[in-house]
Design a protein around this motif. Structure first.
Motif, PDB file in Angstrom:
ATOM      1  N   GLU A  42       6.876  22.951  -8.792  1.00 47.47           N
ATOM      2  CA  GLU A  42       6.055  23.411  -7.612  1.00 47.47           C
ATOM      3  C   GLU A  42       4.270  23.164  -7.649  1.00 47.47           C
ATOM      4  OE1 GLU A  42       7.404  24.729  -4.982  1.00 47.47           O
ATOM      5  OE2 GLU A  42       9.025  23.147  -5.603  1.00 47.47           O
ATOM      6  N   LYS A  43       3.799  23.810  -9.044  1.00 44.67           N
ATOM      7  CA  LYS A  43       1.837  23.456  -9.125  1.00 44.67           C
ATOM      8  C   LYS A  43       2.059  22.495  -8.788  1.00 44.67           C
ATOM      9  CE  LYS A  43      -1.290  24.619 -11.848  1.00 44.67           C
ATOM     10  NZ  LYS A  43      -2.227  25.976 -13.318  1.00 44.67           N
ATOM     11  N   ALA A  44       2.472  20.996  -9.394  1.00 45.80           N
ATOM     12  CA  ALA A  44       2.330  19.877  -9.596  1.00 45.80           C
ATOM     13  C   ALA A  44       2.324  19.164  -7.860  1.00 45.80           C
ATOM     14  CB  ALA A  44       2.917  19.234 -10.634  1.00 45.80           C
ATOM     15  N   PHE A  45       3.029  19.728  -7.445  1.00 45.32           N
ATOM     16  CA  PHE A  45       3.167  19.526  -5.838  1.00 45.32           C
ATOM     17  C   PHE A  45       2.242  19.826  -5.232  1.00 45.32           C
ATOM     18  CE2 PHE A  45       8.378  19.328  -5.979  1.00 45.32           C
ATOM     19  CZ  PHE A  45       7.811  17.803  -6.315  1.00 45.32           C
ATOM     20  N   SER A  46       1.804  20.664  -5.085  1.00 42.51           N
ATOM     21  CA  SER A  46       0.453  21.367  -4.962  1.00 42.51           C
ATOM     22  C   SER A  46      -0.585  20.563  -4.497  1.00 42.51           C
ATOM     23  CB  SER A  46       0.140  22.700  -4.235  1.00 42.51           C
ATOM     24  OG  SER A  46       1.711  23.749  -4.405  1.00 42.51           O
ATOM     25  N   ALA A  47      -0.958  20.344  -6.800  1.00 37.00           N
ATOM     26  CA  ALA A  47      -2.348  19.720  -6.978  1.00 37.00           C
ATOM     27  C   ALA A  47      -2.238  18.022  -6.308  1.00 37.00           C
ATOM     28  CB  ALA A  47      -1.793  19.749  -8.703  1.00 37.00           C
ATOM     29  N   ALA A  48      -1.281  17.213  -5.888  1.00 36.52           N
ATOM     30  CA  ALA A  48      -1.437  16.473  -5.568  1.00 36.52           C
ATOM     31  C   ALA A  48      -2.086  15.997  -4.391  1.00 36.52           C
ATOM     32  CB  ALA A  48       0.167  15.691  -5.333  1.00 36.52           C
ATOM     33  N   ARG A  49      -3.140  14.870  -4.536  1.00 34.73           N
ATOM     34  CA  ARG A  49      -4.028  14.547  -3.840  1.00 34.73           C
ATOM     35  C   ARG A  49      -2.737  13.134  -3.387  1.00 34.73           C
ATOM     36  NH1 ARG A  49      -4.738  18.482  -3.464  1.00 34.73           N
ATOM     37  NH2 ARG A  49      -5.972  19.281  -4.018  1.00 34.73           N
ATOM     38  N   PRO A  50      -2.888  12.663  -1.482  1.00 39.34           N
ATOM     39  CA  PRO A  50      -2.156  14.437  -1.034  1.00 39.34           C
ATOM     40  C   PRO A  50      -1.215  15.581  -1.330  1.00 39.34           C
ATOM     41  CG  PRO A  50      -1.772  12.453   0.285  1.00 39.34           C
ATOM     42  CD  PRO A  50      -2.486  12.212  -0.750  1.00 39.34           C
ATOM     43  N   PRO A  51      -1.499  16.516  -0.987  1.00 32.59           N
ATOM     44  CA  PRO A  51      -0.192  17.667  -1.518  1.00 32.59           C
ATOM     45  C   PRO A  51       0.971  17.460  -0.812  1.00 32.59           C
ATOM     46  CG  PRO A  51      -1.917  18.342  -0.859  1.00 32.59           C
ATOM     47  CD  PRO A  51      -2.104  16.583  -0.228  1.00 32.59           C
ATOM     48  N   TRP A  80       0.935  -1.108   0.517  1.00 27.38           N
ATOM     49  CA  TRP A  80       0.135  -0.280  -0.045  1.00 27.38           C
ATOM     50  C   TRP A  80       0.900   1.083  -0.312  1.00 27.38           C
ATOM     51  CZ3 TRP A  80       0.082   3.718   3.655  1.00 27.38           C
ATOM     52  CH2 TRP A  80      -0.629   5.150   3.436  1.00 27.38           C
ATOM     53  N   ALA A  81       1.947   0.859   0.387  1.00 25.62           N
ATOM     54  CA  ALA A  81       3.279   2.606   0.585  1.00 25.62           C
ATOM     55  C   ALA A  81       3.707   2.628  -0.352  1.00 25.62           C
ATOM     56  CB  ALA A  81       3.796   2.497   2.406  1.00 25.62           C
ATOM     57  N   LEU A  82       3.964   1.731  -1.091  1.00 30.86           N
ATOM     58  CA  LEU A  82       5.339   1.669  -2.520  1.00 30.86           C
ATOM     59  C   LEU A  82       4.383   2.450  -3.230  1.00 30.86           C
ATOM     60  CD1 LEU A  82       7.225  -1.405  -1.684  1.00 30.86           C
ATOM     61  CD2 LEU A  82       7.620   1.245  -1.601  1.00 30.86           C
ATOM     62  N   ALA A  83       3.429   1.400  -3.604  1.00 31.95           N
ATOM     63  CA  ALA A  83       2.147   1.746  -4.561  1.00 31.95           C
ATOM     64  C   ALA A  83       1.747   3.256  -4.515  1.00 31.95           C
ATOM     65  CB  ALA A  83       0.543   0.686  -4.643  1.00 31.95           C
ATOM     66  N   ARG A  84       1.071   3.308  -3.372  1.00 31.96           N
ATOM     67  CA  ARG A  84       0.469   4.854  -2.969  1.00 31.96           C
ATOM     68  C   ARG A  84       1.700   5.760  -3.550  1.00 31.96           C
ATOM     69  NH1 ARG A  84       1.361   8.800   0.846  1.00 31.96           N
ATOM     70  NH2 ARG A  84      -0.077   9.899   1.203  1.00 31.96           N
ATOM     71  N   GLU A  85       2.942   5.836  -3.074  1.00 29.45           N
ATOM     72  CA  GLU A  85       3.817   6.745  -3.290  1.00 29.45           C
ATOM     73  C   GLU A  85       4.401   7.032  -5.298  1.00 29.45           C
ATOM     74  OE1 GLU A  85       6.287  10.089  -1.521  1.00 29.45           O
ATOM     75  OE2 GLU A  85       4.410   8.301  -0.553  1.00 29.45           O
ATOM     76  N   THR A  86       4.476   4.984  -5.136  1.00 29.95           N
ATOM     77  CA  THR A  86       4.160   5.146  -7.021  1.00 29.95           C
ATOM     78  C   THR A  86       3.362   6.151  -7.222  1.00 29.95           C
ATOM     79  OG1 THR A  86       5.788   3.230  -6.449  1.00 29.95           O
ATOM     80  CG2 THR A  86       5.133   3.832  -8.083  1.00 29.95           C
ATOM     81  N   ARG A  87       1.962   5.628  -7.198  1.00 26.14           N
ATOM     82  CA  ARG A  87       1.101   5.729  -7.896  1.00 26.14           C
ATOM     83  C   ARG A  87       0.969   7.618  -7.451  1.00 26.14           C
ATOM     84  NH1 ARG A  87      -1.927   4.501  -5.263  1.00 26.14           N
ATOM     85  NH2 ARG A  87      -2.895   2.529  -6.884  1.00 26.14           N
ATOM     86  N   LEU A  88       1.466   8.566  -6.616  1.00 24.92           N
ATOM     87  CA  LEU A  88       1.697  10.552  -6.469  1.00 24.92           C
ATOM     88  C   LEU A  88       3.144  10.394  -7.806  1.00 24.92           C
ATOM     89  CD1 LEU A  88       1.373  12.269  -5.045  1.00 24.92           C
ATOM     90  CD2 LEU A  88       3.172  11.412  -3.358  1.00 24.92           C
ATOM     91  N   LEU A  89       4.573   9.996  -7.677  1.00 26.58           N
ATOM     92  CA  LEU A  89       5.159   9.395  -8.348  1.00 26.58           C
ATOM     93  C   LEU A  89       4.978   9.882 -10.252  1.00 26.58           C
ATOM     94  CD1 LEU A  89       7.921   8.578  -6.234  1.00 26.58           C
ATOM     95  CD2 LEU A  89       8.235  10.509  -6.414  1.00 26.58           C
TER      96      LEU A  89
END
Length: 348
Positions: A272-281, A249-258
């Motif tokens: 910076e905009k992509a960082f702010s728009a991420a969920r969670p930011p 779960w943790a690895l997939a969550r971070e991989t999906r975010l990246l």
């Protein structure tokens, strides 16, 4: 009559209803609603308490007998009926309807049931509890992912704590929607917070000894490219009995975010905009770490790693061949930037 949890407190300040029903699948909120009702009965002199667990072998006559009998020890009584299945059956329906038809004086009946779906709410017994003149029906709704940070902030305020947004987001991520775990974390923070102020460092200190924090430490090591350290942490988690789905779960969550951020950046969105728009930011303090990982792989490669995570999920479920622990090790090394991968990887 239906009540929401916020209305319950006010109602309990007046004359108590003969019957209260607490319905929902969120253990902490249901427990707290029941506790509030118990406290109100004690304050109003209901000093005797009887508890009935309505399992498959329960004799519903015991409930009716308790309602009809006189108390030997107190003038007022609290009866608690726990219905874990939410299905009283024919005998239970008949007993509930009889009780609700003429609820005994100086007695409060507290009924605990799981969340009732649409069909269950149309049954005779449920309608009598929801719409009957003698009952208050308290519906407990779960707190979804979008509501969780605000719930945590309100809970912390009730505990006399003021938290930064980063601290709130960190707690929300770590508890994964488990309100009981969130409440426990807040209790620990009350002991650690200086002057009631909570920041990300305070949260890390509060959970530094938990396995879940080690999972997040594994993620940080992988993002930082620390392959040997990440592998030691992975083996440590395995030795502590942490199950593969938690780590995946943790690895997939971070991989999906990246993968999402890398794709947006490749399409021209400022980082910076992509960082702010991420969920969670992406929190300010984590942005250098995430940025370092982003420079390690292309958007296409992050998407491939996300597919590898999905394949590991199938292995864990027994739907695909392979050892999940070996696959988790390879995925971790790949995130670190090692030129290794799952058997399906190409172009590494």
């Amino acid at each position: 009559m239906k009540l929401n949890p916020a209305q319950l407190g006010k109602q309990l300040q007046g004359t108590l209803a003969p019957v209260y029903v607490v319905s929902g699948d969120e253990p902490l909120l249901c427990q707290e609603a029941c506790d509030a009702i118990r406290a109100a009965t004690r304050q109003q002199g209901f000093s005797e308490r009887q508890v009935f667990n309505a399992d498959a072998s329960f004799d519903w006559g015991n409930l009716l007998q308790a309602g009809a009998s006189l108390s030997l020890f107190a003038d007022k009584r609290l009866l608690e009926l726990r219905l874990p299945t939410g299905k009283p059956g024919d005998k239970g329906t008949a007993a509930l309807l009889e009780y609700l038809g003429r609820p005994p004086e100086d007695t409060v009946l507290l009924i605990s049931v799981p969340k009732l779906d649409g069909s269950a709410q149309k049954t005779k017994w449920a309608k009598a509890l929801i719409d009957g003149p003698h009952s208050q029906f308290v519906q407990i709704w779960p707190v979804d992912a979008h509501q969780l940070p605000q719930w945590i902030r309100q809970r912390m305020a009730q505990a006399g704590l003021t938290a930064s947004q980063e601290a709130v987001d960190m707690i929300a991520v770590r508890v994964e929607g488990n309100l009981l775990a969130a409440a426990q974390e807040i209790e620990k923070l009350k002991l650690l917070a200086e002057d009631g102020q909570v920041d990300a460092g305070t949260v890390q200190a509060a959970v530094a000894d938990s396995a879940r924090f080690d999972v997040f430490g594994l993620i940080d090591a992988a993002l930082n490219g620390e392959a040997a350290h990440a592998q030691r942490m992975l083996e440590g988690l395995r030795g502590e009995g942490v199950e593969p789905p938690v780590i995946l779960w943790a690895l997939a969550r971070e991989t999906r975010l990246l993968a999402t951020i890398a794709q947006q950046y490749a399409q021209g969105m400022p980082l910076e905009k992509a960082f702010s728009a991420a969920r969670p930011p992406v929190w300010d303090k984590r942005r250098p770490l995430v940025n370092k990982a982003l420079q390690r792989h292309s958007a296409k490669r992050w998407a491939q790693l996300l597919l590898d995570a999905q394949r590991i999920d199938a292995q864990i479920k027994g739907q695909a061949p392979g050892d999940p622990w070996s696959a988790l090790s390879l995925l971790t090394l790949s995130i670190c930037g090692q030129r290794l991968g799952l058997a399906s990887d190409t172009g590494l």
